[in-house]
Design a protein around this motif. Structure first.
Motif, PDB file in Angstrom:
ATOM      1  N   ILE A 105      -3.510  -2.718   0.881  1.00  0.00           N
ATOM      2  CA  ILE A 105      -2.709  -3.784   0.277  1.00  0.00           C
ATOM      3  C   ILE A 105      -1.437  -3.161  -0.285  1.00  0.00           C
ATOM      4  N   TYR A 106      -0.308  -3.690   0.141  1.00  0.00           N
ATOM      5  CA  TYR A 106       0.980  -3.144  -0.280  1.00  0.00           C
ATOM      6  C   TYR A 106       1.758  -4.191  -1.072  1.00  0.00           C
ATOM      7  N   VAL A 107       2.485  -3.730  -2.066  1.00  0.00           N
ATOM      8  CA  VAL A 107       3.311  -4.631  -2.881  1.00  0.00           C
ATOM      9  C   VAL A 107       4.696  -4.015  -3.030  1.00  0.00           C
ATOM     10  N   GLU A 108       5.669  -4.886  -3.277  1.00  0.00           N
ATOM     11  CA  GLU A 108       7.020  -4.396  -3.534  1.00  0.00           C
ATOM     12  C   GLU A 108       7.044  -3.638  -4.853  1.00  0.00           C
ATOM     13  N   MET A 109       7.907  -2.671  -4.939  1.00  0.00           N
ATOM     14  CA  MET A 109       8.052  -1.905  -6.171  1.00  0.00           C
ATOM     15  C   MET A 109       8.680  -2.795  -7.247  1.00  0.00           C
ATOM     16  N   PRO A 110       8.223  -2.676  -8.478  1.00  0.00           N
ATOM     17  CA  PRO A 110       8.752  -3.540  -9.545  1.00  0.00           C
ATOM     18  C   PRO A 110      10.211  -3.263  -9.839  1.00  0.00           C
ATOM     19  N   ARG A 111      10.858  -4.254 -10.427  1.00  0.00           N
ATOM     20  CA  ARG A 111      12.274  -4.140 -10.760  1.00  0.00           C
ATOM     21  C   ARG A 111      12.502  -2.930 -11.673  1.00  0.00           C
ATOM     22  N   GLY A 112      13.507  -2.169 -11.364  1.00  0.00           N
ATOM     23  CA  GLY A 112      13.794  -0.975 -12.143  1.00  0.00           C
ATOM     24  C   GLY A 112      13.212   0.283 -11.527  1.00  0.00           C
ATOM     25  N   PHE A 113      12.294   0.112 -10.569  1.00  0.00           N
ATOM     26  CA  PHE A 113      11.668   1.266  -9.917  1.00  0.00           C
ATOM     27  C   PHE A 113      11.827   1.218  -8.396  1.00  0.00           C
ATOM     28  N   LYS A 114      12.544   0.223  -7.905  1.00  0.00           N
ATOM     29  CA  LYS A 114      12.660   0.038  -6.461  1.00  0.00           C
ATOM     30  C   LYS A 114      13.408   1.185  -5.798  1.00  0.00           C
ATOM     31  N   LYS A 115      12.906   1.561  -4.623  1.00  0.00           N
ATOM     32  CA  LYS A 115      13.555   2.565  -3.791  1.00  0.00           C
ATOM     33  C   LYS A 115      13.669   2.010  -2.374  1.00  0.00           C
ATOM     34  N   GLN A 116      14.792   2.224  -1.757  1.00  0.00           N
ATOM     35  CA  GLN A 116      15.040   1.685  -0.432  1.00  0.00           C
ATOM     36  C   GLN A 116      13.971   2.130   0.557  1.00  0.00           C
ATOM     37  N   GLY A 117      13.354   1.141   1.215  1.00  0.00           N
ATOM     38  CA  GLY A 117      12.355   1.434   2.232  1.00  0.00           C
ATOM     39  C   GLY A 117      11.005   1.857   1.695  1.00  0.00           C
ATOM     40  N   LYS A 118      10.771   1.739   0.374  1.00  0.00           N
ATOM     41  CA  LYS A 118       9.515   2.159  -0.228  1.00  0.00           C
ATOM     42  C   LYS A 118       8.736   0.957  -0.766  1.00  0.00           C
ATOM     43  N   VAL A 119       7.407   0.999  -0.638  1.00  0.00           N
ATOM     44  CA  VAL A 119       6.508   0.004  -1.233  1.00  0.00           C
ATOM     45  C   VAL A 119       5.380   0.763  -1.921  1.00  0.00           C
ATOM     46  N   LEU A 120       4.550   0.041  -2.640  1.00  0.00           N
ATOM     47  CA  LEU A 120       3.411   0.641  -3.329  1.00  0.00           C
ATOM     48  C   LEU A 120       2.109   0.225  -2.654  1.00  0.00           C
ATOM     49  N   LYS A 121       1.191   1.160  -2.531  1.00  0.00           N
ATOM     50  CA  LYS A 121      -0.134   0.862  -2.011  1.00  0.00           C
ATOM     51  C   LYS A 121      -1.093   0.753  -3.196  1.00  0.00           C
ATOM     52  N   LEU A 122      -1.788  -0.372  -3.286  1.00  0.00           N
ATOM     53  CA  LEU A 122      -2.655  -0.628  -4.431  1.00  0.00           C
ATOM     54  C   LEU A 122      -3.932   0.200  -4.372  1.00  0.00           C
ATOM     55  N   LYS A 123      -4.294   0.743  -5.530  1.00  0.00           N
ATOM     56  CA  LYS A 123      -5.604   1.366  -5.695  1.00  0.00           C
ATOM     57  C   LYS A 123      -6.561   0.413  -6.420  1.00  0.00           C
ATOM     58  N   LYS A 124      -5.978  -0.429  -7.271  1.00  0.00           N
ATOM     59  CA  LYS A 124      -6.746  -1.414  -8.029  1.00  0.00           C
ATOM     60  C   LYS A 124      -6.315  -2.817  -7.628  1.00  0.00           C
ATOM     61  N   THR A 125      -7.202  -3.788  -7.820  1.00  0.00           N
ATOM     62  CA  THR A 125      -6.858  -5.178  -7.526  1.00  0.00           C
ATOM     63  C   THR A 125      -5.878  -5.701  -8.573  1.00  0.00           C
ATOM     64  N   LEU A 126      -5.157  -6.747  -8.214  1.00  0.00           N
ATOM     65  CA  LEU A 126      -4.187  -7.364  -9.110  1.00  0.00           C
ATOM     66  C   LEU A 126      -4.478  -8.858  -9.242  1.00  0.00           C
ATOM     67  N   TYR A 127      -3.994  -9.445 -10.304  1.00  0.00           N
ATOM     68  CA  TYR A 127      -4.048 -10.899 -10.448  1.00  0.00           C
ATOM     69  C   TYR A 127      -3.236 -11.531  -9.319  1.00  0.00           C
ATOM     70  N   GLY A 128      -3.788 -12.575  -8.716  1.00  0.00           N
ATOM     71  CA  GLY A 128      -3.110 -13.257  -7.624  1.00  0.00           C
ATOM     72  C   GLY A 128      -3.693 -12.951  -6.270  1.00  0.00           C
ATOM     73  N   LEU A 129      -4.442 -11.857  -6.161  1.00  0.00           N
ATOM     74  CA  LEU A 129      -5.102 -11.543  -4.892  1.00  0.00           C
ATOM     75  C   LEU A 129      -6.365 -12.374  -4.746  1.00  0.00           C
ATOM     76  N   SER A 130      -6.619 -12.876  -3.552  1.00  0.00           N
ATOM     77  CA  SER A 130      -7.792 -13.731  -3.339  1.00  0.00           C
ATOM     78  C   SER A 130      -9.091 -12.970  -3.551  1.00  0.00           C
TER      79      SER A 130
END
Length: 258
Positions: A32-57
């Motif tokens: 599961i990949y998510v966009e990097m939060p505002r202030g930490f964004k890097k071009q062409g980079k995303v985050l891979k989740l290790k833990k579940t987040l609110y909003g995931l089914s």
């Protein structure tokens, strides 16, 4: 369990799991990949989740399996009659999403279990006893065998939130308007003195699960739900009027033979 608490003289504690859905690990083999939060964004980079987040089914299910694992680790077995009930040697616990209520004959046994869960990584925050859950209070009259359940706690919160606790507010038995609540695009903005959606939620509970709001007013409470996204002045005034009824019935109770 609330009735057994009074009849058997059990001690109780209520706890809440902070940020419950971020405790569980993402299922193995799932990416599961998510966009990097505002202030930490890097071009062409995303985050891979290790833990579940609110909003995931899958987050609610993952959290439930996580909680069962931690309960079993601390010696709390799951009941076959109610999967939300966990039973240990000295403590019983009911889980409702991220709210936990513990019962035992000795409060120290509850504290010991809570410490074990915290040591296992569960971010538990202890609150009041079980009677404080949704503002319910219970008393038993040993002479008559009658039990009194009061909902004064939640009612007090509504009255305070609305601002009717100043001591000069007069109650009213039938405060609501007869006309239906509809959207009012051209109306004045809602009163900003309280959270409209929060009060609606509390009144919905009182209307649906207690006898403290008259049936005719329950219809009006339901109507307040449909304008939560864009409430206007007269919608919030209607909530104030409904709450004025609670000033009168705040000490209503339910009697049940023991």
């Amino acid at each position: 369990m609330l009735i057994l608490e009074v009849l058997l003289g059990l001690k109780s504690k209520q706890s809440n799991i902070t940020a419950a859905f971020v405790h569980a690990d993402v299922e193995k083999g799932k990416n599961i990949y998510v966009e990097m939060p505002r202030g930490f964004k890097k071009q062409g980079k995303v985050l891979k989740l290790k833990k579940t987040l609110y909003g995931l089914s899958q987050s609610p299910t993952a959290f439930w399996f996580y909680l069962m694992e931690k309960m079993n680790l601390c010696g709390m077995g799951q009941s076959t009659f109610d999967l939300c009930l966990f039973i240990g040697v000295k403590v019983m616990c009911i889980c409702y999403v991220d709210d936990l209520i513990f019962w035992a004959l000795d409060e120290s046994d509850i504290n010991e279990l809570v410490d074990q869960l915290i040591s296992a990584g569960v971010a538990l925050e202890q609150e009041s006893d079980a009677a404080g859950f949704l503002g319910v209070r219970m008393e038993i009259d040993l002479a008559t065998g009658l039990m009194e359940l009061k909902q004064t706690g939640l009612i007090d919160i509504v009255i305070e939130t609305i601002g009717l606790d100043i001591g000069t507010t007069l109650g009213k038995l039938t405060p609501a308007e007869a006309k239906p609540l509809v959207t009012d695009v051209a109306g004045d903005a809602a009163l900003g003195d309280f959270s409209y959606s929060s009060v609606v939620g509390m009144l919905l509970y009182l209307a649906g699960y207690t006898n403290l709001i008259f049936p005719t007013q329950s219809i009006v409470v339901l109507g307040t739900c449909f304008v939560q996204e864009d409430p206007m002045s007269w919608h919030s005034i209607e909530l104030v009027d409904i709450s004025r009824q609670l000033v009168i019935v705040a000490f209503s109770c339910i009697l049940q033979k023991s």
